[in-house]
Structure formats: structure tokens, C-alpha cells
Design an enzyme around this catalytic site. Structure first.
Site, PDB file in Angstrom:
ATOM      1  N   HIS A 110     -38.916  53.137  66.429  1.00  0.00           N
ATOM      2  CA  HIS A 110     -38.545  54.121  65.405  1.00  0.00           C
ATOM      3  C   HIS A 110     -39.246  53.802  64.099  1.00  0.00           C
ATOM      4  O   HIS A 110     -39.517  52.641  63.784  1.00  0.00           O
ATOM      5  CB  HIS A 110     -37.028  54.184  65.196  1.00  0.00           C
ATOM      6  CG  HIS A 110     -36.412  52.845  64.930  1.00  0.00           C
ATOM      7  ND1 HIS A 110     -36.092  51.971  65.946  1.00  0.00           N
ATOM      8  CD2 HIS A 110     -36.078  52.226  63.780  1.00  0.00           C
ATOM      9  CE1 HIS A 110     -35.586  50.869  65.417  1.00  0.00           C
ATOM     10  NE2 HIS A 110     -35.573  50.992  64.109  1.00  0.00           N
ATOM     11  N   HIS A 112     -38.718  54.249  60.011  1.00  0.00           N
ATOM     12  CA  HIS A 112     -37.759  54.567  58.949  1.00  0.00           C
ATOM     13  C   HIS A 112     -38.474  55.304  57.818  1.00  0.00           C
ATOM     14  O   HIS A 112     -39.551  54.877  57.391  1.00  0.00           O
ATOM     15  CB  HIS A 112     -37.215  53.287  58.296  1.00  0.00           C
ATOM     16  CG  HIS A 112     -36.421  52.383  59.172  1.00  0.00           C
ATOM     17  ND1 HIS A 112     -35.053  52.285  59.087  1.00  0.00           N
ATOM     18  CD2 HIS A 112     -36.788  51.500  60.133  1.00  0.00           C
ATOM     19  CE1 HIS A 112     -34.614  51.371  59.941  1.00  0.00           C
ATOM     20  NE2 HIS A 112     -35.655  50.882  60.594  1.00  0.00           N
TER      21      HIS A 112
END
Ligand code: AMP
Ligand code: ZN
Length: 146
Positions: A110, A112
Site C-alpha cells: 500500500h 500512504h
């Protein structure tokens, strides 16, 4: 059965982000297409803290394809100005951790995006769960501008 469904979809059983992708865990979803999904971080550093993930499970950057990386990156370029506008931020931190040694805590790749205000302390991880209504409100504002 569950196991097979996950494997066929490129998802990994036991992964919280795969559970979100499968609709088995709640999230304040901002965007989703075949390649990526984006939702609000449940423990935000600041209002609008978002995560962009590939829709196929990868633990980290080391197995991500160039195409998946490009899709995440393209969407970050689309999301960043929207986050800046909606949260009135002075900047947007983009962070991406690979491996526990680097501080990664959820092992589904992922990126951010963290809105930052001038002078506020810089961090990558929040310390408390956000209020669900506040998350819902900010998610609606972001979605409306994407
Ligand atoms: P990292 O340390 O880079 O792996 O970051 C993982 C992030 O995922 C943290 O900022 C967590 O607050 C966030 N997170 C964990 N579980 C969830 C969830 N169910 N929904 C949204 N964000 C989550
Ligand atoms: Zn996963």
C-alpha cells in the site's frame, strides 16, 4: 470454499486489505477499479490519510508488477491535489513501507498519502482509531471531487 474464492481473485486469506476488497471488512472506500483500490486509513495521522492498494494481493513492493506500480502511482497523482484541496493541507506526504524492518504493519502492498500542515509533527502511523462519522464525512467530500 472461501480459500478458493480468494485464490482465484488474487486475494490472500487472512489479509485485512483483501478482506476489504472482498467486501468482508468495512472501509471508507474512495475509489476502486480493476487494478487498484483506495480507502481511508482507519488510524489516520491526519484528516484525509488515504491508502492506495493493488486489487491483487502482494505482500510488498518486491513482487508488484510494473503495471500495478504504475496504476498505484497514476492514482496518487490524481488523488493528491484532491486531498490537498479538501483538507486544506500545505503538503502531502507519500510513504510506502516494505518489510517489518521498515515499519510495515499490514502486509498487502500500500501507498500512504498523508495531508500535512506546516509545523505539525511528521509521522507515518496514527495513534488512535478515527471517529467513523468523521471518516464518512471526509470520504464523501473526497469522492465528490475525484
Ligand atoms: P504500514 O505500517 O505502512 O503497513 O501501514 C498500515 C496502515 O494500515 C496503518 O496506517 C493502519 O492504520 C492501516 N490500517 C490497518 N487496518 C486497516 C483497516 N482495516 N482499514 C483501514 N486502514 C487500516
Ligand atoms: Zn491482501
Amino acid at each position: 470454499m472461501q480459500q478458493n474464492l480468494f485464490a482465484d481473485d488474487g486475494l490472500k486469506s487472512g489479509c485485512i486489505f483483501c478482506q476489504i476488497l472482498a467486501g468482508q471488512s468495512p472501509a471508507h472506500m474512495l475509489y476502486r477499479d480493476d487494478d487498484i483500490a483506495c480507502f481511508l486509513d482507519i488510524m489516520p495521522v491526519s484528516e484525509g490519510h488515504s491508502l492506495i492498494i493493488p486489487t491483487r494481493h502482494h505482500d510488498d513492493l518486491f513482487t508488484l508488477s510494473q503495471g500495478e506500480l504504475d496504476a498505484v502511482s497514476r492514482f496518487s497523482r490524481r488523488l493528491a491535489p484532491v486531498l490537498r484541496e479538501v483538507t486544506d493541507a500545505d503538503g502531502i506526504g507519500v510513504h510506502q513501507l516494505n518489510g517489518a524492518a521498515a515499519g510495515q504493519t499490514v502486509f498487502h502492498y500500500h501507498m500512504h498519502l498523508i495531508p500535512a500542515k506546516q509545523g505539525a509533527p511528521r509521522q507515518i502511523h496514527g495513534r488512535k482509531m478515527a471517529d467513523q462519522q468523521q471518516l464518512a464525512d471526509i470520504a464523501a467530500k473526497i469522492r465528490a471531487r475525484l
